[in-house]
Design a protein around this motif. Structure first.
Motif, PDB file in Angstrom:
ATOM      1  N   ASP A 167       2.820 -13.171   8.232  1.00 46.08           N
ATOM      2  CA  ASP A 167       1.546 -12.500   8.510  1.00 46.08           C
ATOM      3  C   ASP A 167       1.760 -11.000   8.695  1.00 46.08           C
ATOM      4  O   ASP A 167       0.997 -10.173   8.175  1.00 46.08           O
ATOM      5  CB  ASP A 167       0.873 -13.090   9.749  1.00 46.08           C
ATOM      6  CG  ASP A 167       0.369 -14.509   9.541  1.00 46.08           C
ATOM      7  OD1 ASP A 167       0.271 -14.937   8.363  1.00 46.08           O
ATOM      8  OD2 ASP A 167       0.085 -15.198  10.547  1.00 46.08           O
ATOM      9  N   GLU A 168       2.810 -10.650   9.444  1.00 52.40           N
ATOM     10  CA  GLU A 168       3.113  -9.236   9.693  1.00 52.40           C
ATOM     11  C   GLU A 168       3.461  -8.524   8.384  1.00 52.40           C
ATOM     12  O   GLU A 168       2.983  -7.406   8.132  1.00 52.40           O
ATOM     13  CB  GLU A 168       4.287  -9.144  10.679  1.00 52.40           C
ATOM     14  CG  GLU A 168       4.512  -7.761  11.234  1.00 52.40           C
ATOM     15  CD  GLU A 168       5.616  -7.749  12.275  1.00 52.40           C
ATOM     16  OE1 GLU A 168       6.484  -6.855  12.183  1.00 52.40           O
ATOM     17  OE2 GLU A 168       5.608  -8.620  13.167  1.00 52.40           O
ATOM     18  N   LEU A 169       4.261  -9.152   7.549  1.00 48.47           N
ATOM     19  CA  LEU A 169       4.642  -8.564   6.259  1.00 48.47           C
ATOM     20  C   LEU A 169       3.407  -8.381   5.374  1.00 48.47           C
ATOM     21  O   LEU A 169       3.229  -7.329   4.751  1.00 48.47           O
ATOM     22  CB  LEU A 169       5.679  -9.448   5.555  1.00 48.47           C
ATOM     23  CG  LEU A 169       6.184  -8.958   4.207  1.00 48.47           C
ATOM     24  CD1 LEU A 169       6.882  -7.613   4.343  1.00 48.47           C
ATOM     25  CD2 LEU A 169       7.128  -9.976   3.591  1.00 48.47           C
ATOM     26  N   HIS A 170       2.556  -9.391   5.349  1.00 41.91           N
ATOM     27  CA  HIS A 170       1.335  -9.315   4.556  1.00 41.91           C
ATOM     28  C   HIS A 170       0.467  -8.139   5.030  1.00 41.91           C
ATOM     29  O   HIS A 170      -0.070  -7.370   4.222  1.00 41.91           O
ATOM     30  CB  HIS A 170       0.553 -10.632   4.669  1.00 41.91           C
ATOM     31  CG  HIS A 170      -0.717 -10.659   3.901  1.00 41.91           C
ATOM     32  ND1 HIS A 170      -0.762 -10.707   2.526  1.00 41.91           N
ATOM     33  CD2 HIS A 170      -2.004 -10.620   4.328  1.00 41.91           C
ATOM     34  CE1 HIS A 170      -2.026 -10.703   2.130  1.00 41.91           C
ATOM     35  NE2 HIS A 170      -2.800 -10.657   3.207  1.00 41.91           N
ATOM     36  N   LYS A 193      -0.468  -4.758   2.938  1.00 37.71           N
ATOM     37  CA  LYS A 193      -1.875  -4.382   2.791  1.00 37.71           C
ATOM     38  C   LYS A 193      -2.083  -2.923   3.217  1.00 37.71           C
ATOM     39  O   LYS A 193      -2.772  -2.148   2.531  1.00 37.71           O
ATOM     40  CB  LYS A 193      -2.727  -5.332   3.639  1.00 37.71           C
ATOM     41  CG  LYS A 193      -4.167  -5.358   3.298  1.00 37.71           C
ATOM     42  CD  LYS A 193      -4.837  -6.469   4.115  1.00 37.71           C
ATOM     43  CE  LYS A 193      -6.306  -6.553   3.777  1.00 37.71           C
ATOM     44  NZ  LYS A 193      -6.962  -7.626   4.535  1.00 37.71           N
ATOM     45  N   GLN A 194      -1.482  -2.546   4.356  1.00 34.49           N
ATOM     46  CA  GLN A 194      -1.591  -1.169   4.846  1.00 34.49           C
ATOM     47  C   GLN A 194      -0.948  -0.191   3.870  1.00 34.49           C
ATOM     48  O   GLN A 194      -1.501   0.887   3.593  1.00 34.49           O
ATOM     49  CB  GLN A 194      -0.945  -1.030   6.227  1.00 34.49           C
ATOM     50  CG  GLN A 194      -1.715  -1.665   7.343  1.00 34.49           C
ATOM     51  CD  GLN A 194      -0.953  -1.604   8.665  1.00 34.49           C
ATOM     52  OE1 GLN A 194       0.204  -1.202   8.717  1.00 34.49           O
ATOM     53  NE2 GLN A 194      -1.620  -2.017   9.733  1.00 34.49           N
ATOM     54  N   LEU A 195       0.217  -0.549   3.353  1.00 37.08           N
ATOM     55  CA  LEU A 195       0.925   0.307   2.399  1.00 37.08           C
ATOM     56  C   LEU A 195       0.100   0.476   1.124  1.00 37.08           C
ATOM     57  O   LEU A 195      -0.043   1.593   0.600  1.00 37.08           O
ATOM     58  CB  LEU A 195       2.303  -0.283   2.076  1.00 37.08           C
ATOM     59  CG  LEU A 195       3.212   0.544   1.178  1.00 37.08           C
ATOM     60  CD1 LEU A 195       3.479   1.920   1.776  1.00 37.08           C
ATOM     61  CD2 LEU A 195       4.524  -0.179   0.931  1.00 37.08           C
ATOM     62  N   LYS A 196      -0.485  -0.598   0.639  1.00 39.83           N
ATOM     63  CA  LYS A 196      -1.320  -0.556  -0.564  1.00 39.83           C
ATOM     64  C   LYS A 196      -2.526   0.358  -0.322  1.00 39.83           C
ATOM     65  O   LYS A 196      -2.863   1.200  -1.169  1.00 39.83           O
ATOM     66  CB  LYS A 196      -1.775  -1.971  -0.913  1.00 39.83           C
ATOM     67  CG  LYS A 196      -2.525  -2.075  -2.208  1.00 39.83           C
ATOM     68  CD  LYS A 196      -2.852  -3.540  -2.490  1.00 39.83           C
ATOM     69  CE  LYS A 196      -3.704  -3.656  -3.739  1.00 39.83           C
ATOM     70  NZ  LYS A 196      -4.116  -5.034  -3.991  1.00 39.83           N
ATOM     71  N   ILE A 215       8.506 -17.687  11.551  1.00 43.67           N
ATOM     72  CA  ILE A 215       8.417 -17.379  10.119  1.00 43.67           C
ATOM     73  C   ILE A 215       6.979 -17.074   9.724  1.00 43.67           C
ATOM     74  O   ILE A 215       6.712 -16.113   8.999  1.00 43.67           O
ATOM     75  CB  ILE A 215       9.004 -18.536   9.280  1.00 43.67           C
ATOM     76  CG1 ILE A 215      10.528 -18.572   9.432  1.00 43.67           C
ATOM     77  CG2 ILE A 215       8.627 -18.404   7.810  1.00 43.67           C
ATOM     78  CD1 ILE A 215      11.191 -19.812   8.858  1.00 43.67           C
ATOM     79  N   GLU A 216       6.050 -17.900  10.210  1.00 43.68           N
ATOM     80  CA  GLU A 216       4.634 -17.674   9.910  1.00 43.68           C
ATOM     81  C   GLU A 216       4.176 -16.319  10.454  1.00 43.68           C
ATOM     82  O   GLU A 216       3.458 -15.582   9.764  1.00 43.68           O
ATOM     83  CB  GLU A 216       3.758 -18.799  10.477  1.00 43.68           C
ATOM     84  CG  GLU A 216       3.817 -20.086   9.700  1.00 43.68           C
ATOM     85  CD  GLU A 216       3.416 -19.920   8.239  1.00 43.68           C
ATOM     86  OE1 GLU A 216       2.387 -19.280   7.953  1.00 43.68           O
ATOM     87  OE2 GLU A 216       4.158 -20.429   7.371  1.00 43.68           O
TER      88      GLU A 216
END
Length: 131
Positions: A97-100, A104-107, A92-93
Motif C-alpha cells: 500500500d505504501e509503495l503504491h 502515485k505521488q511520484l507520478k 507485506i500488505e
C-alpha cells in the motif's frame, strides 16, 4: 468401568493348556507355570502378570504424559508460527500500500513537472513568434 466389565476367560497357554500367570520381561511374552521354568525362559526376568501389567501401565502413562506435553508444545509453536505468518502478511500488505501510494505521488509530481515544462515551452515559443 473396570468393575462393570464381564470377566473374560483367562487366556491359556497353547502348549500346556494352563493359565498365563507370568510375564517374561525379556521376550515380552505371557507364560504359564510350566513355561516359566522351561529352559527358554529360565534365566529371564519374570513377574506375575498383574505386576507386569501395572508396571507397563505406569510406563505407558508416563509416555502418554510426555507425548501430551510434546503435542501441547508443538501446538503452541504452531500458533506462534501462524501468528508470525499473519504479521508478515500484514506487513507485506502495508508495504505494498505504501509503495503504491509513493508511486502515485511520484507520478503526480512528474505530471505536474511535465505540465509546467510544457507551459514554459509554449511561453518560449510564443515569445519567439512575437519577436
Amino acid at each position: 468401568m473396570r468393575g462393570k466389565r464381564k470377566r473374560q476367560e483367562e487366556p491359556l497357554c497353547k502348549k500346556h493348556r494352563e493359565g498365563l500367570a507370568w510375564f517374561c520381561e525379556k521376550d515380552l511374552e505371557l507364560l504359564c507355570a510350566q513355561c516359566r521354568v522351561s529352559s527358554d525362559h529360565g534365566d529371564h526376568p519374570l513377574m506375575p502378570v498383574e505386576e507386569a501389567a501395572a508396571t507397563h501401565r505406569r510406563k505407558l502413562k508416563s509416555y502418554i504424559e510426555s507425548l501430551s506435553e510434546q503435542i501441547k508444545d508443538t501446538e503452541i509453536r504452531s500458533e506462534m508460527q501462524m501468528s508470525k505468518c499473519f504479521e508478515l502478511r500484514q506487513k507485506i500488505e502495508n508495504e505494498k500500500d505504501e509503495l503504491h501510494s509513493e508511486v502515485k505521488q511520484l507520478k503526480h509530481f512528474l505530471e505536474k513537472g511535465q505540465i509546467a515544462r510544457l507551459i514554459s515551452l509554449l511561453n518560449e515559443e510564443t515569445n519567439v513568434q512575437e519577436n
